[in-house]
Design an enzyme around this catalytic site. Structure first.
Site, PDB file in Angstrom:
ATOM      1  N   SER A 107       0.831  -1.201   0.000  1.00 42.64           N
ATOM      2  CA  SER A 107       0.000   0.000   0.000  1.00 42.64           C
ATOM      3  C   SER A 107       0.866   1.251   0.000  1.00 42.64           C
ATOM      4  O   SER A 107       2.043   1.220   0.382  1.00 42.64           O
ATOM      5  CB  SER A 107      -0.900   0.021   1.239  1.00 42.64           C
ATOM      6  OG  SER A 107      -0.119   0.141   2.425  1.00 42.64           O
ATOM      7  N   LYS A 108       0.280   2.349  -0.442  1.00 41.30           N
ATOM      8  CA  LYS A 108       0.984   3.621  -0.436  1.00 41.30           C
ATOM      9  C   LYS A 108       1.337   4.029   0.989  1.00 41.30           C
ATOM     10  O   LYS A 108       2.406   4.591   1.247  1.00 41.30           O
ATOM     11  CB  LYS A 108       0.114   4.700  -1.085  1.00 41.30           C
ATOM     12  CG  LYS A 108      -0.170   4.465  -2.561  1.00 41.30           C
ATOM     13  CD  LYS A 108      -1.057   5.550  -3.132  1.00 41.30           C
ATOM     14  CE  LYS A 108      -1.363   5.298  -4.609  1.00 41.30           C
ATOM     15  NZ  LYS A 108      -2.239   6.338  -5.186  1.00 41.30           N
ATOM     16  N   ARG A 109       0.460   3.706   1.919  1.00 39.12           N
ATOM     17  CA  ARG A 109       0.659   4.118   3.316  1.00 39.12           C
ATOM     18  C   ARG A 109       1.871   3.428   3.932  1.00 39.12           C
ATOM     19  O   ARG A 109       2.687   4.056   4.606  1.00 39.12           O
ATOM     20  CB  ARG A 109      -0.598   3.815   4.127  1.00 39.12           C
ATOM     21  CG  ARG A 109      -0.463   4.131   5.614  1.00 39.12           C
ATOM     22  CD  ARG A 109      -1.729   3.784   6.363  1.00 39.12           C
ATOM     23  NE  ARG A 109      -1.582   4.028   7.784  1.00 39.12           N
ATOM     24  CZ  ARG A 109      -2.510   3.739   8.693  1.00 39.12           C
ATOM     25  NH1 ARG A 109      -3.664   3.198   8.297  1.00 39.12           N
ATOM     26  NH2 ARG A 109      -2.306   3.979   9.968  1.00 39.12           N
TER      27      ARG A 109
END
Length: 505
Positions: A264-266
């Site tokens: 994920s980007k997070r």
């Protein structure tokens, strides 16, 4: 929820039309690139159309910059779309924020038919409903209290200034989801609440816009990530309420990191950004080959596919149900393979922008053959195109430092050892200055004659000279380096090394 083990059969309608609908709220994710690739390959395999639709209904987070970055990433990968994006097509605009009037017509139809209703609940009331539902361990977090409001109650709410949302009435019967990858499911209506399909600001949400556009644009197959799996029964319910055709669905498993967590980007930052790999010098063919294997396989043997082979062999039946692990080492191996497939001229074309970006080369290429000599000398050492910079910067500038570990090992850390190194470099410098022809054969013969006659280990002489010329103890063939640098540069750098060894850098 009941699930059958068998996958739904792929039904091919003519013409096949698939789409990708990214949200322009950031860069293109590796998972998004895989979704685009699977759709593109499916369309190409069946001579169909690949449509790019922009889901920018989240106006607060959507930006033109993100939208253009998505375009750039897809074009770099070679995944050109037939309709949509910045190309247009027969379905009008393909940017959802510009299709609001279309959605409003369908919302009016839902309200008129009684399949949708206005919800006047305040945020505080909704939170109270959710809290009560959790306390009662209910599956639905909204109780449908606005389904049958009287006109008097509606008038009071309007007078209070409440701005309503619009909710779809979910059916009381199971919703069947037939998935080409995950199999068939009957979704228990008790697990589905009346979904908000229009926000209080009048902006329609994803589940409404997506299924309407799929129908209007005649999408035959929706191929997307499993993160959308919970949206599918809601979208089917909206389509049925509107009397729209329901496309076939195929949900691709997640891309996972080595610990089994969703990429994920997070949590993974730029590691999942497609443009990051473009900027670092990965080749589109390597990325495509890597991304397609995140969930799809043809057999247990073949790892490398040309684009034409992928178009010929791709089908959804060979997409697995389990998540696929993102292995950066495999991507690096693939990229090195594709770089090495380029001839020297093509590889030089590919690395020139990286030299220029690093300030080693200006925009005016005056000595193309010299650059190709450098690339040829580097050989198969590049994992990414960006690697050309640290591996060759010493060809372009004298301003480099000597690697302390290499100096200690090969030049010595005592005065006696350094004096021996100075003597070797001085003699080699004199040899290189006096030899009549400055080519590899002549240089090699002269230096080997010197080392052998003076009982000097060849490796010690070569590594000592290499550090003087490059600052490091590794790299291309030393004799290639000597010739490419030229006699004058070599003599200048040896003199600089001698001054360093004498304590006068």
């Amino acid at each position: 929820m009941n699930e059958t083990p068998d996958r739904a059969t792929t039904v091919v309608k003519d013409p096949v039309r698939v789409r990708m609908a990214p949200s322009p709220t950031g860069y293109l994710h590796i998972g998004g690139a895989r979704t685009a690739l699977f759709n593109w390959l499916f369309a190409k395999h069946y001579n169909g159309k690949f449509i790019l639709r922009i889901d920018d209904t989240d106006m607060a987070r959507s930006t033109d910059e993100s939208m253009h970055e998505i375009y750039t990433a897809l074009k770099w990968l070679g995944l050109e779309w037939d309709e949509g994006g910045d190309k247009g097509g027969p379905c009008g605009t393909y940017v959802q924020s510009e299709r609001k009037a279309i959605y409003e017509g369908y919302v009016a139809q839902l309200l008129e038919s009684g399949n949708a209703y206005h919800c006047y609940c305040t945020p505080e009331e909704l939170e109270e409903i959710r809290t009560q539902a959790r306390g009662n361990k209910q599956l639905r977090s909204y109780d449908g209290r606005c389904r049958d409001l009287t006109s008097e109650v509606v008038e009071r709410y309007v007078a209070e200034g409440r701005k309503p949302t619009v909710r779809i009435k979910m059916p009381e019967t199971p919703i069947r989801v037939d998935d080409i990858i995950l199999g068939s499911r009957n979704i228990d209506p008790a697990t589905l609440e009346d979904e908000v399909i229009v926000r209080s600001n009048g902006m329609p949400n994803y589940n409404l816009t997506s299924i309407i556009d799929d129908a209007v644009m005649k999408i035959t197959h929706v191929i997307r990530g499993t993160e959308h799996l919970n949206n599918t029964p809601k979208q089917i319910a909206i389509a049925i309420a509107l009397g729209l055709n329901v496309p076939q669905f195929a949900h691709i498993p997640l891309v996972l990191d080595s610990s089994g967590r969703k990429m994920s980007k997070r949590h993974h930052g730029d590691l999942v950004a497609v443009n990051r790999y473009r900027e670092q010098g990965y080749l589109p063919k390597a990325m495509l080959n890597f991304v397609v294997r995140l969930g799809w396989s043809y057999d247990d043997k073949q790892e490398i596919f040309s684009v034409d082979e992928l178009i010929e062999k791709f089908d959804l039946e060979r997409v697995g149900k389990s998540g696929s692990v993102f292995d950066i080492k495999k991507l690096e191996w693939l990229n090195s393979h594709y770089i090495n497939q380029l001839d020297v001229a093509a590889r030089t074309d590919a690395v020139i922008p990286f030299w220029q970006e690093a300030g080693l080369l200006n925009n005016s290429i005056e000595n193309r053959s010299w650059l190709e000599d450098i690339v040829a000398a580097v050989g198969e050492r590049l994992t990414t195109l960006q690697d050309i910079v640290p591996q060759t910067s010493y060809f372009f500038t004298d301003a480099f430092e000597y690697d302390p570990k290499a100096v200690k090992k090969w030049w010595g850390n005592s005065e006696e050892k350094r004096e021996r190194t100075r003597a070797i470099l001085t003699n080699i410098s004199q040899i290189l200055e006096e030899i009549p022809t400055f080519d590899i054969e002549t240089i090699e013969a002269a230096i080997w004659k010197y080392t052998d006659e003076n009982n000097i280990k060849r490796v010690a002489a070569m590594q000592g000279l290499r550090i003087a010329l490059t600052g490091t103890s590794f790299g291309p063939s030393l004799f290639d380096i000597v010739v490419i640098l030229s006699r004058a540069t070599v003599l200048k750098r040896v003199q600089k090394a001698l001054e360093f060894l004498s304590g006068n850098p």
